[in-house]
Design a protein around this motif. Structure first.
Motif, PDB file in Angstrom:
ATOM      1  N   HIS A 268      18.071 -35.146  13.370  1.00  0.00           N
ATOM      2  CA  HIS A 268      16.941 -36.129  12.776  1.00  0.00           C
ATOM      3  C   HIS A 268      16.561 -35.515  11.677  1.00  0.00           C
ATOM      4  CE1 HIS A 268      17.300 -38.363  16.643  1.00  0.00           C
ATOM      5  NE2 HIS A 268      17.382 -37.283  17.251  1.00  0.00           N
ATOM      6  N   HIS A 269      16.125 -36.427  10.807  1.00  0.00           N
ATOM      7  CA  HIS A 269      15.083 -36.152   9.584  1.00  0.00           C
ATOM      8  C   HIS A 269      14.156 -37.108   9.696  1.00  0.00           C
ATOM      9  CE1 HIS A 269      17.307 -39.417   7.414  1.00  0.00           C
ATOM     10  NE2 HIS A 269      18.129 -38.976   8.017  1.00  0.00           N
ATOM     11  N   ARG A 270      13.057 -36.352  10.149  1.00  0.00           N
ATOM     12  CA  ARG A 270      11.853 -37.472  10.315  1.00  0.00           C
ATOM     13  C   ARG A 270      10.238 -36.423  10.011  1.00  0.00           C
ATOM     14  NH1 ARG A 270      13.347 -41.707  13.611  1.00  0.00           N
ATOM     15  NH2 ARG A 270      15.385 -41.404  14.399  1.00  0.00           N
ATOM     16  N   VAL A 271       9.384 -37.232   9.614  1.00  0.00           N
ATOM     17  CA  VAL A 271       8.139 -36.547   9.384  1.00  0.00           C
ATOM     18  C   VAL A 271       6.900 -37.514   9.999  1.00  0.00           C
ATOM     19  CG1 VAL A 271       6.325 -35.562   8.007  1.00  0.00           C
ATOM     20  CG2 VAL A 271       8.997 -35.276   7.459  1.00  0.00           C
ATOM     21  N   THR A 272       6.089 -36.854  10.911  1.00  0.00           N
ATOM     22  CA  THR A 272       5.050 -37.998  11.451  1.00  0.00           C
ATOM     23  C   THR A 272       4.153 -38.349  10.597  1.00  0.00           C
ATOM     24  OG1 THR A 272       3.635 -38.159  13.276  1.00  0.00           O
ATOM     25  CG2 THR A 272       3.593 -35.984  12.279  1.00  0.00           C
ATOM     26  N   GLY A 273       3.401 -39.362  10.579  1.00  0.00           N
ATOM     27  CA  GLY A 273       2.352 -39.916   9.692  1.00  0.00           C
ATOM     28  C   GLY A 273       1.252 -39.172   9.453  1.00  0.00           C
ATOM     29  N   ALA A 320     -17.616 -22.383  10.498  1.00  0.00           N
ATOM     30  CA  ALA A 320     -17.116 -23.336   9.506  1.00  0.00           C
ATOM     31  C   ALA A 320     -17.440 -24.905  10.015  1.00  0.00           C
ATOM     32  CB  ALA A 320     -15.750 -23.409   9.006  1.00  0.00           C
ATOM     33  N   PRO A 321     -17.468 -26.031   9.488  1.00  0.00           N
ATOM     34  CA  PRO A 321     -17.804 -27.316  10.018  1.00  0.00           C
ATOM     35  C   PRO A 321     -16.247 -27.830  10.591  1.00  0.00           C
ATOM     36  CG  PRO A 321     -17.720 -27.348   7.760  1.00  0.00           C
ATOM     37  CD  PRO A 321     -17.862 -26.012   8.008  1.00  0.00           C
ATOM     38  N   ASP A 322     -16.228 -28.720  11.293  1.00  0.00           N
ATOM     39  CA  ASP A 322     -15.035 -29.293  11.749  1.00  0.00           C
ATOM     40  C   ASP A 322     -14.152 -29.797  10.703  1.00  0.00           C
ATOM     41  OD1 ASP A 322     -13.568 -30.473  14.303  1.00  0.00           O
ATOM     42  OD2 ASP A 322     -13.600 -32.182  12.854  1.00  0.00           O
ATOM     43  N   ARG A 323     -14.587 -30.235   9.700  1.00  0.00           N
ATOM     44  CA  ARG A 323     -13.913 -30.744   8.445  1.00  0.00           C
ATOM     45  C   ARG A 323     -12.686 -29.814   7.846  1.00  0.00           C
ATOM     46  NH1 ARG A 323     -18.753 -29.581   5.455  1.00  0.00           N
ATOM     47  NH2 ARG A 323     -18.254 -28.479   3.521  1.00  0.00           N
ATOM     48  N   LEU A 324     -13.075 -28.398   8.063  1.00  0.00           N
ATOM     49  CA  LEU A 324     -12.139 -27.413   7.652  1.00  0.00           C
ATOM     50  C   LEU A 324     -10.713 -27.446   8.603  1.00  0.00           C
ATOM     51  CD1 LEU A 324     -11.458 -24.494   6.529  1.00  0.00           C
ATOM     52  CD2 LEU A 324     -12.150 -23.421   8.721  1.00  0.00           C
ATOM     53  N   LEU A 325     -10.582 -28.201   9.592  1.00  0.00           N
ATOM     54  CA  LEU A 325      -9.384 -28.446  10.460  1.00  0.00           C
ATOM     55  C   LEU A 325      -8.700 -29.512   9.588  1.00  0.00           C
ATOM     56  CD1 LEU A 325     -10.878 -28.242  13.881  1.00  0.00           C
ATOM     57  CD2 LEU A 325      -9.571 -26.423  12.757  1.00  0.00           C
ATOM     58  N   ASP A 326      -9.414 -30.507   8.976  1.00  0.00           N
ATOM     59  CA  ASP A 326      -8.634 -31.627   8.229  1.00  0.00           C
ATOM     60  C   ASP A 326      -7.776 -30.977   7.012  1.00  0.00           C
ATOM     61  OD1 ASP A 326     -10.082 -33.405   9.471  1.00  0.00           O
ATOM     62  OD2 ASP A 326     -11.396 -33.805   7.861  1.00  0.00           O
ATOM     63  N   SER A 327      -7.935 -29.586   6.667  1.00  0.00           N
ATOM     64  CA  SER A 327      -6.953 -28.935   5.593  1.00  0.00           C
ATOM     65  C   SER A 327      -5.791 -28.716   6.223  1.00  0.00           C
ATOM     66  CB  SER A 327      -7.776 -27.843   4.977  1.00  0.00           C
ATOM     67  OG  SER A 327      -7.961 -26.765   5.874  1.00  0.00           O
ATOM     68  N   TYR A 328      -5.658 -28.785   7.751  1.00  0.00           N
ATOM     69  CA  TYR A 328      -4.209 -28.479   8.266  1.00  0.00           C
ATOM     70  C   TYR A 328      -3.370 -29.590   7.743  1.00  0.00           C
ATOM     71  CZ  TYR A 328      -0.552 -28.401  11.592  1.00  0.00           C
ATOM     72  OH  TYR A 328       0.699 -28.528  12.142  1.00  0.00           O
ATOM     73  N   GLU A 329      -3.768 -30.564   8.014  1.00  0.00           N
ATOM     74  CA  GLU A 329      -2.786 -31.573   7.715  1.00  0.00           C
ATOM     75  C   GLU A 329      -2.499 -31.640   6.221  1.00  0.00           C
ATOM     76  OE1 GLU A 329      -2.779 -36.406   7.401  1.00  0.00           O
ATOM     77  OE2 GLU A 329      -3.090 -35.694   9.378  1.00  0.00           O
ATOM     78  N   ALA A 330      -3.665 -31.883   5.370  1.00  0.00           N
ATOM     79  CA  ALA A 330      -3.517 -31.752   3.817  1.00  0.00           C
ATOM     80  C   ALA A 330      -2.556 -30.723   3.474  1.00  0.00           C
ATOM     81  CB  ALA A 330      -4.994 -31.608   3.280  1.00  0.00           C
ATOM     82  N   GLU A 331      -2.391 -29.410   3.868  1.00  0.00           N
ATOM     83  CA  GLU A 331      -1.714 -28.568   3.383  1.00  0.00           C
ATOM     84  C   GLU A 331      -0.571 -28.490   3.962  1.00  0.00           C
ATOM     85  OE1 GLU A 331      -5.060 -25.083   2.193  1.00  0.00           O
ATOM     86  OE2 GLU A 331      -4.239 -24.830   4.051  1.00  0.00           O
ATOM     87  N   ILE A 333       1.595 -31.012   5.515  1.00  0.00           N
ATOM     88  CA  ILE A 333       2.244 -32.495   5.652  1.00  0.00           C
ATOM     89  C   ILE A 333       3.143 -32.720   4.310  1.00  0.00           C
ATOM     90  CG2 ILE A 333       0.594 -34.022   4.942  1.00  0.00           C
ATOM     91  CD1 ILE A 333       1.651 -36.206   7.020  1.00  0.00           C
ATOM     92  N   GLY A 334       2.467 -32.278   3.187  1.00  0.00           N
ATOM     93  CA  GLY A 334       3.257 -32.506   1.842  1.00  0.00           C
ATOM     94  C   GLY A 334       4.538 -31.524   1.997  1.00  0.00           C
ATOM     95  N   PHE A 335       4.253 -30.246   2.310  1.00  0.00           N
ATOM     96  CA  PHE A 335       5.162 -29.446   2.377  1.00  0.00           C
ATOM     97  C   PHE A 335       6.675 -29.984   3.259  1.00  0.00           C
ATOM     98  CE2 PHE A 335       7.295 -25.799   4.622  1.00  0.00           C
ATOM     99  CZ  PHE A 335       8.176 -25.103   3.471  1.00  0.00           C
ATOM    100  N   ALA A 336       6.251 -30.428   4.450  1.00  0.00           N
ATOM    101  CA  ALA A 336       7.200 -31.119   5.400  1.00  0.00           C
ATOM    102  C   ALA A 336       7.684 -32.138   4.914  1.00  0.00           C
ATOM    103  CB  ALA A 336       6.421 -31.406   7.010  1.00  0.00           C
TER     104      ALA A 336
END
Length: 528
Positions: A268-273, A320-331, A333-336
């Motif tokens: 398949h070729h898929r990326v989750t939202g 670090a605050p929890d918002r640091l974990l938001d950077s996982y998706e931000a960094e 998902i675009g590459f994926a």
């Protein structure tokens, strides 16, 4: 029963995540519904960027020793070798690993499990995730063990590394848009002989169906990977090696002595939202899946794991605050998304049907590719892309500044001078500062006061050639990417960066526990 992080799935992505977290002192629990590690595998390639990152866990030498370096790729047309591209001349000034490396997934998993067990963490087998709820300040997962008994497991965070049919992804409802290739892929591990069993990679361009011979470690061992799309694809479950072997035998002159393993599958070729929903994350095939073109899948999942691991460890440690974990998706998902689009285009072009497509594959590609790759810039672009060393987080939430050609979010350029390179200190899994040239007294004092490792390298022309700026400071993240680049080299830039991100540096004691005895210095400036 509880842990800091609960990992669902013990493939390479889940194992790497568990290994990194355990090494950083995080209490981790990893489960898998299978009874034992896989004995066969589809994933083969370990790219240069993964080998670089594996130095942090002292894995690289073992992977290189027991795998196989591929020196070249050969293109075949009508039973004859028409073109060759040497890997040795590509990337030698970009990475310590300028080659394509073959290390099958089953061996890979066994190595990761062995290292994880040395840290006191074992995979809980025959354990199935039935469901989970995010309670806001923790996650409660319902597990069924090998004995059939169900029990609850509480964790601060849950990581879904449970593959393309991920229950974790389905539960958080992020979708999996994309499509399915009409071709059926087949893989066969064989003992064989012939001109294409020379330790190199061989690809047949004759037909719209893909066919390649990948070398494995050991004489006369290879993996055949191909596709079929005719009536055979309608009955993939009944396909045998004999149904697809003729082309390899006639076109690539493979004399098969024995078939050790044969399997078919659809791709398949898929990326989750979204890669994150509250306290739940998806990684690897649970988040993105694509054509095996370029050997990117397993490496991308491993990249996901390493990106997330240090962030989870930092947040769990209260630095670090929890918002640091938001950077996982931000960094990630675009590459994926770019990767899926790229591999889809490459695979579609390679398998297109019709006279024009046949002409491109059999005439133009064998003629033009060697000519194009005669240019250094073209060779470098190809190697950077396939090896994943070009992956950058520029513009991301953790990336600031620029100095020379290096921006916040870039992979730190690798530079070798007089037999030594600037990547040695990166093995420490810690924040650190690099300066190429001279570090000011103010910067040295700041690093000492804040227990920040400072690496100062004498300036050489090689540093300028790599795009680094003289006397600038580069703040390096625990996953070896540049967080901040400041051309002035002033410590004030570090204060502003760390304050704005809400990141607190670890104490000297914490840094020592997360570091290896590999040359990294804790809490003091030094000269390299």
């Amino acid at each position: 029963m509880r842990s800091d992080v609960l990992i669902i799935g013990a493939g390479p992505t889940g194992l790497v995540l568990a290994l990194w977290l355990a090494k950083l002192g995080v209490n981790v629990h990893i489960v898998d519904k299978t009874s034992a590690p896989g004995t066969t595998s589809r994933a083969l390639a370990v790219q240069a960027r993964t080998l670089e990152l594996y130095r942090q866990l002292d894995l690289t030498d073992t992977v290189v020793t027991y795998g196989h370096k591929v020196p070249a790729v050969n293109l075949w047309v009508k039973g004859e070798k028409k073109a060759q591209v040497q890997f040795r001349s590509i990337g030698s000034d970009l990475t310590p690993f300028p080659f394509l490396h073959i290390f099958p997934q089953d061996q890979h998993e066994r190595l990761l499990i062995e290292r994880l067990e040395k840290l006191g963490v074992s995979v809980q087998r025959q354990t199935q995730l039935l469901g989970f709820t995010d309670e806001g300040d923790h996650v409660v997962a319902r597990l069924r063990g090998a004995d059939g008994v169900e029990h609850d497991w509480q964790a601060q965070y849950l990581a879904g590394c449970d593959g393309a049919r991920s229950l974790v992804r389905e539960t958080i409802g992020t979708g999996f848009p994309g499509g399915t290739y009409k071709q059926v892929f087949y893989v066969a591990d064989v003992a064989a002989s012939g001109p294409s069993l020379d330790g190199q990679l061989h690809i047949d361009l004759d037909e719209a169906d893909f066919l390649a011979v990948f070398p494995l470690a050991g004489e006369g061992r290879a993996r055949l990977i191909g596709t079929v799309r005719d009536e055979r694809a309608e009955h993939a479950e009944t396909l045998r090696f004999e149904d697809v072997s003729e082309r390899a035998i006639t076109h690539l002159k493979v004399d098969v002595k024995q078939v050790h393993w044969f399997s078919t599958y659809r791709v398949h070729h898929r990326v989750t939202g979204h890669f994150r929903n509250g306290r739940v994350f998806v990684l690897g095939d649970a988040a993105h899946i694509h054509s095996p073109a370029g050997g990117q899948g397993m490496n991308t999942g491993i990249g996901d794991a390493i990106n997330l691991a240090w962030k989870l460890a930092t947040v769990l440690d209260g630095r670090a605050p929890d918002r640091l974990l938001d950077s996982y998706e931000a960094e990630r998902i675009g590459f994926a998304q770019r990767l899926v689009a790229t591999t889809d285009r490459v695979f579609t072009l390679a398998t297109a049907e019709g006279r024009v497509a046949d002409l491109v594959r059999t005439r133009l590609v064998p003629t033009l590719m060697p000519a194009i790759l005669h240019f250094e810039s073209a060779r470098e672009f190809l190697f950077r892309t396939v090896s994943q060393i070009t992956l950058s987080y520029r513009g991301g939430p953790l990336s600031e500044g620029a100095a020379g050609d290096v921006h916040g979010g870039d992979r730190l350029p690798w530079v070798a001078v007089n037999g030594s390179d600037n990547f040695l200190s990166l093995n420490s899994m810690a924040w650190q500062v690099h300066v190429y040239g001279n570090a000011s007294d103010a910067l040295r004092e700041w690093c000492t006061q804040h227990s920040m490792p400072l690496e100062v390298f004498d300036w050489h022309p090689q540093h300028e050639a790599a795009g680094l700026a003289r006397n600038a400071l580069y703040l390096i993240r625990p996953d070896t990417y540049v967080a901040l680049a400041d051309s002035a080299g002033k410590p004030e830039a570090l204060d502003i960066y760390l304050t704005s991100k809400g990141i607190k540096l670890p104490t000297s004691r914490a840094m020592s526990s997360a570091s290896f005895d590999n040359g990294a210095r804790t809490g003091a400036a030094h000269e390299s």
